[in-house]
Design an enzyme around this catalytic site. Structure first.
Site, mmCIF file in Angstrom:
data_model
loop_
_atom_site.group_PDB
_atom_site.id
_atom_site.type_symbol
_atom_site.label_atom_id
_atom_site.label_comp_id
_atom_site.label_asym_id
_atom_site.label_seq_id
_atom_site.Cartn_x
_atom_site.Cartn_y
_atom_site.Cartn_z
ATOM 1 N N LYS A 127 0.836 -1.204 0.000
ATOM 2 C CA LYS A 127 0.000 0.000 0.000
ATOM 3 C C LYS A 127 0.870 1.252 0.000
ATOM 4 O O LYS A 127 0.609 2.212 -0.736
ATOM 5 C CB LYS A 127 -0.944 -0.021 1.211
ATOM 6 C CG LYS A 127 -2.035 -1.078 1.087
ATOM 7 C CD LYS A 127 -2.799 -1.318 2.390
ATOM 8 C CE LYS A 127 -3.735 -2.517 2.223
ATOM 9 N NZ LYS A 127 -4.436 -2.903 3.451
ATOM 10 N N GLN A 135 -4.333 -1.639 9.837
ATOM 11 C CA GLN A 135 -4.260 -2.962 9.208
ATOM 12 C C GLN A 135 -4.818 -4.040 10.149
ATOM 13 O O GLN A 135 -4.428 -4.111 11.314
ATOM 14 C CB GLN A 135 -2.803 -3.277 8.822
ATOM 15 C CG GLN A 135 -2.609 -4.576 8.071
ATOM 16 C CD GLN A 135 -3.239 -4.556 6.668
ATOM 17 O OE1 GLN A 135 -3.172 -3.557 5.944
ATOM 18 N NE2 GLN A 135 -3.867 -5.657 6.293
ATOM 19 N N ASP A 192 -10.742 2.864 4.515
ATOM 20 C CA ASP A 192 -11.054 1.433 4.406
ATOM 21 C C ASP A 192 -12.559 1.214 4.356
ATOM 22 O O ASP A 192 -13.022 0.132 4.004
ATOM 23 C CB ASP A 192 -10.492 0.669 5.618
ATOM 24 C CG ASP A 192 -9.223 -0.097 5.290
ATOM 25 O OD1 ASP A 192 -8.996 -0.375 4.095
ATOM 26 O OD2 ASP A 192 -8.481 -0.419 6.227
#
Ligand code: NAD
Length: 295
Positions: free
Chosen positions: A52, A96, A119
């Site tokens: 990412k 994460q 997200d």
């Protein structure tokens, strides 16, 4: 059989984003800034976060990687989240998953400012998605929708079976494909670990989204000819012949399924790269919204 090439499409999307970033730069505007928080040493998580950050650099975003040790307390993580929420330099950030067991994942996701939740996991954004309001769509389902759309895979009125009901893949996938939207308008069935007649359902499906995390679970005898297959699974299988000691397997037994399908995503090179591209797209959206608010 046509491959839904996530590597290529994600590369196209990243090129499109890079053009927009260059335009921002040319106008002297701030470029998007994504932060990623990772707690612990999970190998797969580290690989994903690394990819990412690399993608941010490629398109010209600023990025910040925040790494915490495994024994970080929930309070320490929440303090960092508060800092990211109030730091105007950061347009969006991700935490994460999975988090270590001693940290309450829900508490952490709730603490993320919904306007920076690229997200799309915050309840506000999940609710907005369910109500078809503008929001950050969760990156993996968003990437799948984009792949289906760019390949013109017919979805209107089709029977879709989504295998898996997780909050980050299966559930949002089923919501999006049932909505009136591009790559939507489908009739969706959600299958999960308690489903009794899975083979009956998959044999009747025009599109199957497989997201259960069991390597090579979907076999050729479970599908009909001409089906579209979206393989979300990524499982590391020990393989001494590989330099890194493992190979990646999807949830689909590619050998037996691919010949019967009309479209299929490979693993790797299918859904995975799309997830990263859509995270970047969400971050660009976050920047443009912040820019609106700054006016
Ligand atoms: P999860 O473990 O949270 O959920 C798995 C789901 O599968 C559950 O809802 C469960 O009910 C269902 N399930 C389990 N066994 C089943 C069975 N025998 N029959 C039917 N359903 C069953 O998983 P997740 O987070 O949604 O991830 C699924 C897979 O996708 C994993 O391999 C993960 O690594 C991968 N993944 C890939 C990406 C990507 O970018 N490609 C992103 C997220 C997750």
């Amino acid at each position: 059989m046509e491959i839904l090439d996530g590597k290529k499409i994600s590369s196209d999307i990243k090129d499109e984003i890079a053009v927009e970033v260059a335009q921002l730069k040319a106008k002297g505007e701030k470029v998007p800034h994504l932060a990623a928080v990772i707690v612990g040493n999970d190998g797969a998580s580290k690989t994903y976060v690394g990819a990412k950050v690399k993608a941010c650099n490629f398109v010209g975003f600023e990025s910040t990687l925040i790494e915490f040790p495994e024994d970080t307390t929930e309070a320490e993580l929440l303090a960092k989240i508060e800092e990211l929420n109030t730091n105007d330099v950061i347009d969006g950030y991700i935490v994460q998953l999975p988090l270590p067991k001693h940290i309450d994942e829900h508490k952490v996701l709730l603490a993320v400012d919904a306007t920076k939740d690229v997200d799309g996991f915050h309840p506000v954004n999940v609710g907005r998605m369910a109500l078809e309001l503008p929001t950050f769509l969760p990156a993996t389902p968003y990437g799948i929708m984009e792949l289906l759309e760019r390949y013109n895979v017919p979805t209107l009125g089709k029977n879709v079976v989504v295998i898996g009901r997780s909050h980050i893949v299966g559930r949002p996938m089923s919501i999006l494909m049932s909505q009136r939207r591009a790559a939507g308008d489908a009739t969706v069935t959600v299958a999960h670990s308690k489903t009794e007649n899975l083979k009956e359902l998959t044999l009747n499906a025009d599109i199957i989204v497989v997201a259960l995390g069991v390597a090579e679970f979907l076999k050729g005898d479970m599908i009909k000819e001409g089906v579209t297959i979206i393989d979300v699974g990524i499982t590391r299988i020990e393989d001494a012949s590989k330099k890194r000691g493992f190979r990646l397997a999807g949830d689909v037994d590619y050998e037996s399924v691919a010949p019967k399908s009309s479209f299929i995503t490979p693993v790797p090179g299918g859904v995975g790269p799309m997830t990263i591209a859509m995270l970047l797209k969400n971050t660009l959206l976050a920047r443009s919204r912040h820019m609106e608010n700054e006016k």
